[in-house]
Design a protein around this motif. Structure first.
Motif, PDB file in Angstrom:
ATOM      1  N   ALA A 100       0.811  -1.214   0.000  1.00 23.82           N
ATOM      2  CA  ALA A 100       0.000   0.000   0.000  1.00 23.82           C
ATOM      3  C   ALA A 100       0.843   1.262   0.000  1.00 23.82           C
ATOM      4  N   HIS A 101       2.005   1.247   0.653  1.00 23.54           N
ATOM      5  CA  HIS A 101       2.815   2.473   0.654  1.00 23.54           C
ATOM      6  C   HIS A 101       3.357   2.769  -0.743  1.00 23.54           C
ATOM      7  N   LEU A 102       3.502   1.734  -1.578  1.00 17.41           N
ATOM      8  CA  LEU A 102       3.887   1.970  -2.973  1.00 17.41           C
ATOM      9  C   LEU A 102       2.722   2.575  -3.754  1.00 17.41           C
ATOM     10  N   ALA A 103       1.500   2.227  -3.350  1.00 13.40           N
ATOM     11  CA  ALA A 103       0.325   2.797  -4.018  1.00 13.40           C
ATOM     12  C   ALA A 103       0.244   4.301  -3.788  1.00 13.40           C
ATOM     13  N   VAL A 104       0.648   4.758  -2.610  1.00 13.38           N
ATOM     14  CA  VAL A 104       0.646   6.197  -2.332  1.00 13.38           C
ATOM     15  C   VAL A 104       1.557   6.928  -3.320  1.00 13.38           C
ATOM     16  N   ALA A 105       2.742   6.358  -3.543  1.00  9.15           N
ATOM     17  CA  ALA A 105       3.670   6.972  -4.501  1.00  9.15           C
ATOM     18  C   ALA A 105       3.126   6.898  -5.917  1.00  9.15           C
ATOM     19  N   ALA A 106       2.446   5.802  -6.240  1.00  8.26           N
ATOM     20  CA  ALA A 106       1.848   5.672  -7.574  1.00  8.26           C
ATOM     21  C   ALA A 106       0.794   6.753  -7.798  1.00  8.26           C
ATOM     22  N   VAL A 107      -0.015   7.033  -6.787  1.00  3.95           N
ATOM     23  CA  VAL A 107      -1.048   8.067  -6.907  1.00  3.95           C
ATOM     24  C   VAL A 107      -0.415   9.439  -7.113  1.00  3.95           C
ATOM     25  N   ALA A 108       0.671   9.708  -6.407  1.00  2.10           N
ATOM     26  CA  ALA A 108       1.357  10.991  -6.587  1.00  2.10           C
ATOM     27  C   ALA A 108       1.814  11.169  -8.031  1.00  2.10           C
ATOM     28  N   SER A 109       2.326  10.091  -8.634  1.00  4.58           N
ATOM     29  CA  SER A 109       2.761  10.170 -10.024  1.00  4.58           C
ATOM     30  C   SER A 109       1.577  10.307 -10.980  1.00  4.58           C
ATOM     31  N   LEU A 110       0.474   9.638 -10.656  1.00  4.04           N
ATOM     32  CA  LEU A 110      -0.724   9.787 -11.482  1.00  4.04           C
ATOM     33  C   LEU A 110      -1.244  11.220 -11.440  1.00  4.04           C
ATOM     34  N   GLU A 111      -1.271  11.798 -10.251  1.00  2.00           N
ATOM     35  CA  GLU A 111      -1.717  13.187 -10.114  1.00  2.00           C
ATOM     36  C   GLU A 111      -0.799  14.125 -10.885  1.00  2.00           C
ATOM     37  N   ALA A 112       0.512  13.893 -10.797  1.00  2.00           N
ATOM     38  CA  ALA A 112       1.474  14.740 -11.495  1.00  2.00           C
ATOM     39  C   ALA A 112       1.294  14.658 -13.005  1.00  2.00           C
ATOM     40  N   ALA A 113       0.792  13.523 -13.476  1.00  2.00           N
ATOM     41  CA  ALA A 113       0.544  13.344 -14.915  1.00  2.00           C
ATOM     42  C   ALA A 113      -0.834  13.857 -15.324  1.00  2.00           C
ATOM     43  N   GLY A 114      -1.565  14.469 -14.395  1.00  2.00           N
ATOM     44  CA  GLY A 114      -2.868  15.036 -14.710  1.00  2.00           C
ATOM     45  C   GLY A 114      -4.014  14.051 -14.681  1.00  2.00           C
ATOM     46  N   LYS A 115      -3.808  12.886 -14.080  1.00  2.00           N
ATOM     47  CA  LYS A 115      -4.861  11.869 -14.019  1.00  2.00           C
ATOM     48  C   LYS A 115      -5.817  12.149 -12.867  1.00  2.00           C
ATOM     49  N   GLN A 116      -7.044  11.719 -13.043  1.00  2.00           N
ATOM     50  CA  GLN A 116      -8.059  11.795 -12.016  1.00  2.00           C
ATOM     51  C   GLN A 116      -8.331  10.391 -11.478  1.00  2.00           C
ATOM     52  N   PRO A 117      -8.905  10.287 -10.260  1.00  2.00           N
ATOM     53  CA  PRO A 117      -9.219   8.956  -9.726  1.00  2.00           C
ATOM     54  C   PRO A 117     -10.040   8.138 -10.709  1.00  2.00           C
ATOM     55  N   GLY A 118      -9.589   6.933 -10.979  1.00  2.00           N
ATOM     56  CA  GLY A 118     -10.288   6.035 -11.882  1.00  2.00           C
ATOM     57  C   GLY A 118      -9.806   6.076 -13.313  1.00  2.00           C
TER      58      GLY A 118
END
Length: 344
Positions: A221-239
């Motif tokens: 799960a702590h890797l998922a937190v970092a993955a979300v940060a990268s998704l946000e930085a790429a302009g992605k939204q949840p889902g």
């Protein structure tokens, strides 16, 4: 009776607790926790104390602060107290082998929690079914892809933990064998040393190299937190890119509530602890533990007799938005309140 938790170190502390050994009819079990620096370990203390209380034992917890020499000293001190049993989550698998052998030679049974030691015999080992965690993750990912695309197809980025850790390799094995034969491309990279920053870099780089990724599967799960940060930085939204993780930590459950993560496959901490308590009477009394299938907190778990002794392997459960608040998941940091019973 309300139990008092004690995190103790060294000979003086162990001697001071000697008088507690008869506090309950069945005696005292000493739990050797490797560290209290993460939520999995602190929650394991709550669970082991609660479940062993259900079956009539007091638990004294000794924290080794992740130091092998401290845990070795704690084992030596505890052996002198002649407790009913020792539950060990070893700091160092090989270094604790002589201590296990000394305890058992003194007539004190030793049970292993979460960290399987195969170099010597123990009286019971309770571990997560890591290959089975991979199986559960694969089933959930197949479901998610089918719901989104109408078929089990697309591209998956799989982010392992450290490739030297059997935990992540077993999850990978279970996941990939279940995905074999599907129309899915799996891109796999390891996050060395389980570092979240490494996982974040992997996700950021792969989003550039493979912008049509459908789903990211990370092994903690702590890797998922970092993955979300990268998704946000790429302009992605949840889902926009689905996310699946494993181990069931609180941060993973929070990501489900926020919509970033669709599934967290739990490492079954509560069931692993409950299994030890369920078999405690048999272990303490030197009775045979029969191989077979047992229900542990609703999870179908399997006891096998291995070279290192009886071993119970417990599968993980899938956590989704529909059940994320269920108290049976350790990530909600609330041990189940329903008492357990010993195995007859």
């Amino acid at each position: 009776m309300k139990m008092t938790r004690r995190y103790l170190m060294g000979a003086a502390a162990a001697v001071a607790l000697a008088s507690s050994a008869q506090a309950q009819d069945k005696g005292t079990v000493y739990y050797m926790v490797p560290t209290l620096l993460d939520e999995f370990q602190t929650t394991s203390v709550d669970a082991i104390e609660s479940f062993f209380k259900d079956v009539g034992y007091e638990v004294v917890t000794l924290n080794a602060d992740n130091k092998t020499d401290v845990q070795q000293s704690q084992m030596a001190d505890t052996i002198l107290l002649k407790p009913a049993a020792i539950v060990l989550a070893a700091v160092d698998f090989n270094a604790l082998t002589p201590s296990i052998e000394e305890a058992r030679a003194a007539g004190i049974p030793v049970m292993q929690f979460d960290r399987q030691i195969t170099s010597t015999v123990s009286d019971l080992t309770s571990v997560a079914g890591t290959i089975e965690i991979g199986h559960v993750a694969a089933d959930e990912i197949k479901r998610l892809l089918t719901e989104k695309k109408g078929a089990v197809s697309g591209k998956i980025l799989q982010v392992l933990g450290d490739p030297g850790d059997p935990y992540t390799l077993d999850i990978q094995k279970g996941f990939e064998e279940m995905m074999d034969g599907t129309d899915v491309e799996i891109i796999t990279h390891p996050a060395m040393q389980w570092e979240a920053s490494n996982a974040g870099s992997i996700v950021a780089d792969e989003l550039l190299a493979t912008p049509d990724i459908d789903l990211i599967f990370v092994h903690a799960a702590h890797l998922a937190v970092a993955a979300v940060a990268s998704l946000e930085a790429a302009g992605k939204q949840p889902g926009d890119v689905m996310l699946v993780s494993s181990n069931g930590a609180p941060v993973g459950l929070d990501l489900i509530r926020q919509g970033w993560e669709q599934v967290e496959v739990e490492q079954p901490l509560f069931a692993q602890a409950a299994a030890l308590a369920m078999f405690a009477d048999k272990v303490v009394n030197g009775e045979e533990i029969a191989p077979g299938t047992y229900d542990v907190l609703g999870l179908e778990s399997v006891v096998t007799i291995e070279d290192w002794g009886p071993n119970i392997k417990i599968p993980g459960a899938a956590i989704t938005a529909g059940n994320v608040d269920d108290s049976r998941f350790w990530g909600n940091l609330q041990a189940p309140s329903d008492p357990i019973s010993p195995v007859e």
